[in-house]
Write a protein that holds these residues in place. Structure first.
Motif, PDB file in Angstrom:
ATOM      1  N   ALA A 219     -71.171   3.935  -1.611  1.00 12.07           N
ATOM      2  CA  ALA A 219     -72.283   4.336  -0.497  1.00 12.07           C
ATOM      3  C   ALA A 219     -71.804   2.976   0.327  1.00 12.07           C
ATOM      4  O   ALA A 219     -72.328   3.054   1.649  1.00 12.07           O
ATOM      5  CB  ALA A 219     -73.336   4.567  -0.500  1.00 12.07           C
TER       6      ALA A 219
ATOM      7  N   GLU B  98     -70.533   1.977   4.238  1.00 11.15           N
ATOM      8  CA  GLU B  98     -71.246   1.266   5.449  1.00 11.15           C
ATOM      9  C   GLU B  98     -70.856   0.221   5.813  1.00 11.15           C
ATOM     10  O   GLU B  98     -70.967   0.297   6.528  1.00 11.15           O
ATOM     11  CB  GLU B  98     -72.457   1.288   4.224  1.00 11.15           C
ATOM     12  CG  GLU B  98     -74.219   1.981   4.318  1.00 11.15           C
ATOM     13  CD  GLU B  98     -74.128   2.499   5.950  1.00 11.15           C
ATOM     14  OE1 GLU B  98     -74.328   2.155   7.093  1.00 11.15           O
ATOM     15  OE2 GLU B  98     -75.379   3.539   5.445  1.00 11.15           O
TER      16      GLU B  98
ATOM     17  N   THR C  82     -76.284   9.127   6.508  1.00 18.93           N
ATOM     18  CA  THR C  82     -76.279   9.146   4.937  1.00 18.93           C
ATOM     19  C   THR C  82     -75.489  10.358   4.474  1.00 18.93           C
ATOM     20  O   THR C  82     -74.472  10.705   4.163  1.00 18.93           O
ATOM     21  CB  THR C  82     -77.568   9.499   3.976  1.00 18.93           C
ATOM     22  OG1 THR C  82     -78.087   8.117   4.037  1.00 18.93           O
ATOM     23  CG2 THR C  82     -77.638   9.584   2.681  1.00 18.93           C
TER      24      THR C  82
END
Length: 434
Positions: free
Chosen positions: A165, A169, A191
């Motif tokens: 994650a 990002e 997400t």
């Protein structure tokens, strides 16, 4: 290079435009490229050797190989194992020899190295050994299974991670900075976009490119995003590592009595298109290997669920998968039964063909009776508790007090242990009474 009419009108893919220009710009592989990373040390120390980049698609294998050559100031030649063969390799080797005469080292990058057959992999060996080329191979499959041992022994293997994650990002932030505007997504949709990419950085950039092309006036929520973009299947090859890795996670979660993790890994496999029969086969194995006599109902439960699935099918079939997973995961565990058989097999190999006691052999003929077959046999039902305490082992093994089966103090096996201890006590008492 001259500018053509098409350069201004052809859309350049974001993934290509954002390709890193230095190793420091590569995202998500700090364990290899960070200050103390092995590839970073190799390049900074001027000791670049042959190695394998093993990882899922879209995590930077080709980029890293290209940048290693650039940083080390070496010639870079790229081949695809899908499209190339020994004839192509010979051309590279000839060019590499010429380069060495003028002090230039050649890096040969082979994408999908595991696609080369054994003879083609063997053809690489002498040139890797004598240093005429430095081989960098990229593979999505476990090198232990896909590369010949002789070649693998001459290469270091570096494992690349899928984008997590945080790395995703960072990548999206780089995309937004390049385009000059933020992605029109709500926090939840952002997400969801990352989850759609499933750890593939190149695919994530492509998804972001698709979102920008929608030219939305307001932020997309998850529902509108899912309609606009097609979610891809998880990275999972039923015949290769994905299959065996998830199956291992499933088995170990069942063994470890983590019912939620077992349900998750089972669902991962089903969602990726795994045949449910694979899950039932594994559940059957766990029901005997890891549950065993601690709950002898585990195996019948799995077989019943399996049978019900075959009769009913989808979508109701998920009910039977779920019940079998939950039962096996939450059952008490014991591997005593299968370990006892392994121990018996080992003794059987060591002792060979020791003749059995004649007392427990049938005597269907007069000659066999005359030879003592069946003589002295004790019919257990003639004794209290249906237990005679007679010896069934060959005489040579009786002094060893052989005990293969060692029940655990768990579940139903606790009761089995009590029975075994009761029979052992009876045997001792009856021996003393003689």
């Amino acid at each position: 290079m001259a500018v053509t009419l098409f350069d201004e009108t052809t859309h350049r893919p974001l993934a290509d435009a954002l390709r890193p220009e230095t190793l420091e710009e590569v995202i998500g592989q700090d364990h290899l490229l960070g200050e103390n990373g092995p590839i970073a040390r190799m390049v900074s120390g001027g000791t670049v050797g042959s190695f394998i980049l093993w990882g899922p698609p879209g995590v930077g294998k080709t980029t890293i190989a290209r940048l290693v050559a650039k940083s080390a100031k070496m010639e870079f030649v790229q081949l695809s194992a899908v499209m190339s063969g020994i004839a192509d390799l010979r051309k590279v080797f000839d060019t590499a020899k010429s380069n060495r005469t003028i002090g230039r080292q050649t890096i040969l990058f082979v994408d999908e190295l595991h696609r080369f057959n054994r003879s083609t992999q063997d053809a690489l060996l002498p040139h890797v050994e004598n240093g005429s080329v430095i081989l960098i191979g990229a593979t999505t499959e476990n090198p232990s299974f896909s590369l010949v041992a002789a070649l693998l022994s001459r290469l270091k293997v570096f494992t690349l991670n899928p984008f997590d994650a945080a790395s995703s990002e960072l990548l999206l932030a780089r995309v937004e900075n390049f385009v000059g505007k933020r992605l029109p997504l709500t926090a939840d949709a952002r997400t969801a976009l990352i989850n759609m990419a499933d750890g593939d950085g190149r695919y994530l950039v492509g998804l972001a490119d698709d979102v920008f092309s929608l030219d939305e006036a307001e932020d997309l929520d998850i529902g509108r995003l899912s309609k606009a973009l097609q979610k891809r299947m998880p990275v999972y090859d039923k015949a290769q590592d994905g299959h065996y890795n998830l199956l291992s996670c499933f088995h170990k979660s069942l063994r470890g009595s983590d019912v939620d993790a077992a349900l998750y890994w089972g669902a991962r496999m089903v969602d990726a298109g795994e045949d449910p029969m694979t899950l039932f086969r594994r559940l059957s194995c766990v029901a005997s290997e890891d549950v065993g006599m601690a709950d002898p109902n585990a195996l019948p439960q799995v077989i019943a669920a399996w049978s019900a699935f075959e009769r009913i099918g989808w979508p109701e079939g998920r009910l039977f998968i779920a019940q079998a997973i939950v039962y096996v995961a939450t059952a008490p565990k014991s591997n005593a039964s299968y370990r006892s058989f392994d121990a018996a097999l080992e003794m059987a190999r060591q002792t060979g063909s020791i003749p059995p006691p004649k007392s427990i052999l049938n005597a269907p003929t007069k000659l066999m009776k005359e030879l003592g077959y069946h003589e002295g046999y004790k019919y257990d039902h003639d004794y209290p508790d249906a237990y005679s305490g007679q010896e069934f082992f060959p005489e040579e093994l009786r002094s060893k007090d052989t005990r293969f089966y060692q029940p655990q103090e768990r579940g139903f096996e606790r009761e089995t242990l009590k029975r075994l201890e009761f029979w052992q006590r009876l045997k001792r008492e009856r021996k003393q009474a003689k």
